[in-house]
Write a protein that holds these residues in place. Structure first.
Motif: not given
Length: 695
Positions: A339, A342, A362
């Motif tokens: 992932t 952020v 992001r």
């Protein structure tokens, strides 16, 4: 009496730096397979002596030919046997008699071709064992060292001149792949420090060949093209030493689609498919296993920057001049379980203070403003300094091709940062790609290979303690009774439910050391799967029902397992946990000892929800295994649900895996299924176990 095998430094000398070579069966026609090695050696400027052996010709390709190896003025260091299959054994025997150090065999037609071929291979192994000569192949297309002009191969791809040199050594089961890698690498400006077609590994294996080159200062890493894990012990020894020395190993292994093991005595054997074991084997040894051929040419600089370690850190930042290009990278990373992080509030504040344009979600999308040198340079500086990121990916759009000084130059100028900086170029930008490659910055042409490389490098694990238990020579095993299996669990400190053992013929069992309700099970080493013969009676509430259960077990055995020895019944209290898991240990013939955690009960075979590691494992690794089994998320305390004792489960995994360090116990497989996970603080409890020992 067997002689001492040629040492690894001598193997490296004869393999990559031979002072003299004999070509047995050399052809005068340079277009034929048997004629290529001589042509290639002369064209590449190999400075050593080359002796063509052809009893039918006085000259081969304009050079004097020799009628036999025995007629040569010296014993060649390396002999390449190009002659037909039926001549190979005698030729290798002659090489051994003369004292040749290494012989490479081109021909096929050995163990893969039936009984006659198996016998030929057995003879080759005997020659190697008894004489000390080393054998590369059969089915080897040869060996190449671009640094000294050694193009000792029959692979037609090496007819192409001007082969670039590099830092990475290639060992491949497939001979054609060494040519494919060279031609594809040349198109990318990527060279190699050496390439070996390993073939059938009748003697020299991938692991031993690579280990022989570890002291070569020109070799900084390795690429392995694997069809199997043959000689897994040698491959493991090499990978561990390469990891210790900080030399990255990259692998592309075939066989992801192979079926799980069939007819296995335990669920562990059935669930741990061949490729799943290979995957754990490679990752646990610090090897980056990639999925794409393209990635092999691009991943090495990244693997150099990120050492294999136990850390789970894989926090990635993405900065881009093109939102669409970045979205492709983010998508491909997500498919592989990575992932994009952020930015923290502190990092966002620094970006705003520096007046960096674009939105810092992001992905930090700089849009066209990112094509300005000072904007990209400042953004990279802030992201590389940010503590919440372990890696920064810069995705560059059209400017990479038409104006590389704008968005690519700041990447080049940031190359010295300790944190890995990765680049993906959206357009076809060969000039920028070459500049980045020259600077040692990991750079990629596609979002797929970019994500593949990052995932493979992150997935590597620092090698743990090596096992000392090994697969017994004989494959046949015998099972212990459940009562005997519990004695083994006691020795390993794996908790199990209390048990009382009675004679099967007992009409009225005596007092139990625990309360009803209980379960009664037949207890025999000859009946590993009790339910298949009606050998389990559940929910017994009192002494009378227990006596009836014994009668039922006797009757079921008489009907479903007549003649099978069984003289005992094991009685245990009925227990219920929050969930059930399977913890299994086995010695794989190639990978060695492994430990597996899987969803228990019916879910074990339905979901194939499991985690595999090389055994033994430490507590941190066991915790990672627990986190990887999705079913266990149901008892992880989410949304107010009861939390299971996952720490006790991790400790049980560690304890069972210690079988890998206990060869004295002689265990080939051990499986606890089910292992009940009790509420947090109450531990775990084995309520059945199966242990297999060699006969």
């Amino acid at each position: 009496m067997p002689l001492t095998k040629t040492s690894l430094p001598e193997v490296c000398q004869a393999l990559l730096y031979p002072r003299s070579i004999a070509l047995v069966g050399a052809s005068d026609d340079a277009k034929k397979t048997g004629g290529r090695p001589q042509l290639f050696l002369r064209r590449s400027g190999y400075a050593g002596k080359v002796y063509p052996i052809n009893p039918r010709r006085a000259e081969v390709q304009g050079e004097p030919a020799w009628p036999s190896l025995a007629a040569l003025p010296e014993v060649p260091e390396h002999v390449f046997v190009l002659s037909p299959t039926d001549t190979v054994v005698d030729t290798v025997r002659e090489c051994a008699r003369l004292g040749v150090k290494l012989v490479t065999i081109l021909a096929s037609g050995f163990s893969e071709s039936g009984a006659e071929g198996v016998e030929r291979e057995r003879q080759l192994q005997a020659i190697a064992r008894d004489s000390g000569i080393r054998i590369l192949g059969p089915s080897s297309l040869g060996v190449v060292n671009p640094r000294n002009g050694l193009v000792l191969t029959a692979n037609a791809a090496f007819a192409e001149p001007d082969m670039p040199q590099g830092k990475v050594f290639v060992a491949s089961h497939s001979g054609s792949m060494i040519g494919a890698l060279v031609s594809r690498g040349k198109a990318r400006g990527v060279g190699f420090a050496g390439l070996v077609s390993v073939g059938s590994e009748v003697d020299l294996s991938v692991g031993e060949i690579c280990a022989a080159t570890l002291d070569d200062p020109a070799i900084q890493g390795y690429i392995l093209f694997l069809e199997s894990l043959r000689h897994g012990d040698q491959l493991q020894a090499f990978a561990r030493e390469a990891a210790r020395r900080g030399k990255p190993v990259i692998a592309y292994k075939l066989g992801r689609s192979s079926a799980a093991a069939e007819m296995a005595a335990t669920h562990t054997g059935a669930l741990a498919g061949e490729d799943d074991i290979a995957d754990a084997f490679l990752k646990d040894l610090g090897v980056a296993r990639v999925e794409m051929l393209e990635t092999l040419f691009e991943v090495f600089p990244l693997a150099q920057k990120i050492p294999a370690r136990q850390s789970k850190a894989r926090r990635v930042a993405v900065v881009t001049t093109t939102g669409g290009g970045a979205a492709m990278v983010v998508d491909q990373l997500g498919v592989r379980g990575i992932t994009v992080q952020v930015p923290s509030e502190a990092t966002i504040a620094r970006l705003q203070a520096a007046q960096i344009p674009g939105s810092a979600g992001r992905v930090l999308d700089l849009t066209l403003a990112g094509t300005k040198y000072e904007v990209m340079m400042k953004a990279l500086e802030i992201l590389l300094d940010a503590a919440e990121f372990d890696m920064v990916i810069a995705v560059v759009g059209s400017s990479a091709r038409f104006n590389p000084d704008l968005a690519v130059k700041p990447i080049l100028d940031s190359a010295g940062h300790a944190k890995p900086l990765v680049t993906m170029l959206v357009p076809d930008a060969p000039q920028a790609l070459a500049q980045l490659t020259q600077a040692g910055i990991p750079c990629f042409r596609t979002p797929e290979s970019c994500a593949d490389a990052i995932a493979a490098v992150f997935a590597r694990r620092e090698p743990g303690v090596p096992a000392t238990a090994h697969m017994p020579a004989a494959g046949a095993t015998r099972a212990l009774s459940e009562a005997q299996a519990y004695e083994l669990l006691d020795a390993l400190q794996v908790p199990h439910a209390p048990a009382a053992v009675f004679e099967l013929q007992t009409q009225q069992p005596g007092a139990l050391p625990f309360a009803f309700p209980v379960v009664a099970k037949v207890c025999s080493e000859h009946i590993p799967h009790k339910t298949e013969v009606g050998g389990v009676v559940l929910g017994i509430q009192n002494a009378q029902e227990l006596a009836t259960a014994f009668s039922t077990l006797r009757s079921n055995l008489a009907q479903r397992a007549p003649g099978v020895p069984c003289s005992q019944v094991l009685v245990q209290p009925m227990r219920k946990g929050l969930t059930e898991v399977l913890v299994g240990y086995r010695i794989d013939p190639d990978a060695g000892p492994i430990i597996m955690l899987a969803a228990g009960g019916i879910w074990a075979e339905v979901l194939r929800d499991r985690s595999i590691r090389l055994a033994p494992v430490g507590l941190e690794t066991a915790r990672d295994m627990v986190a990887e089994v999705k079913m266990l998320q149901t008892v992880a305390g989410l949304r107010g649900k009861a939390r299971g004792d996952l720490e006790a489960l991790a400790q049980a995994i560690v304890n069972l895996s210690q079988l890998a360090l206990r060869p004295d116990l002689g265990v080939a497989e051990a499986e606890v299924n089910p292992l009940m996970v009790l509420p947090e603080g109450e531990g775990v409890l084995a309520v059945d176990a199966l242990v297999l020992k060699p006969l």
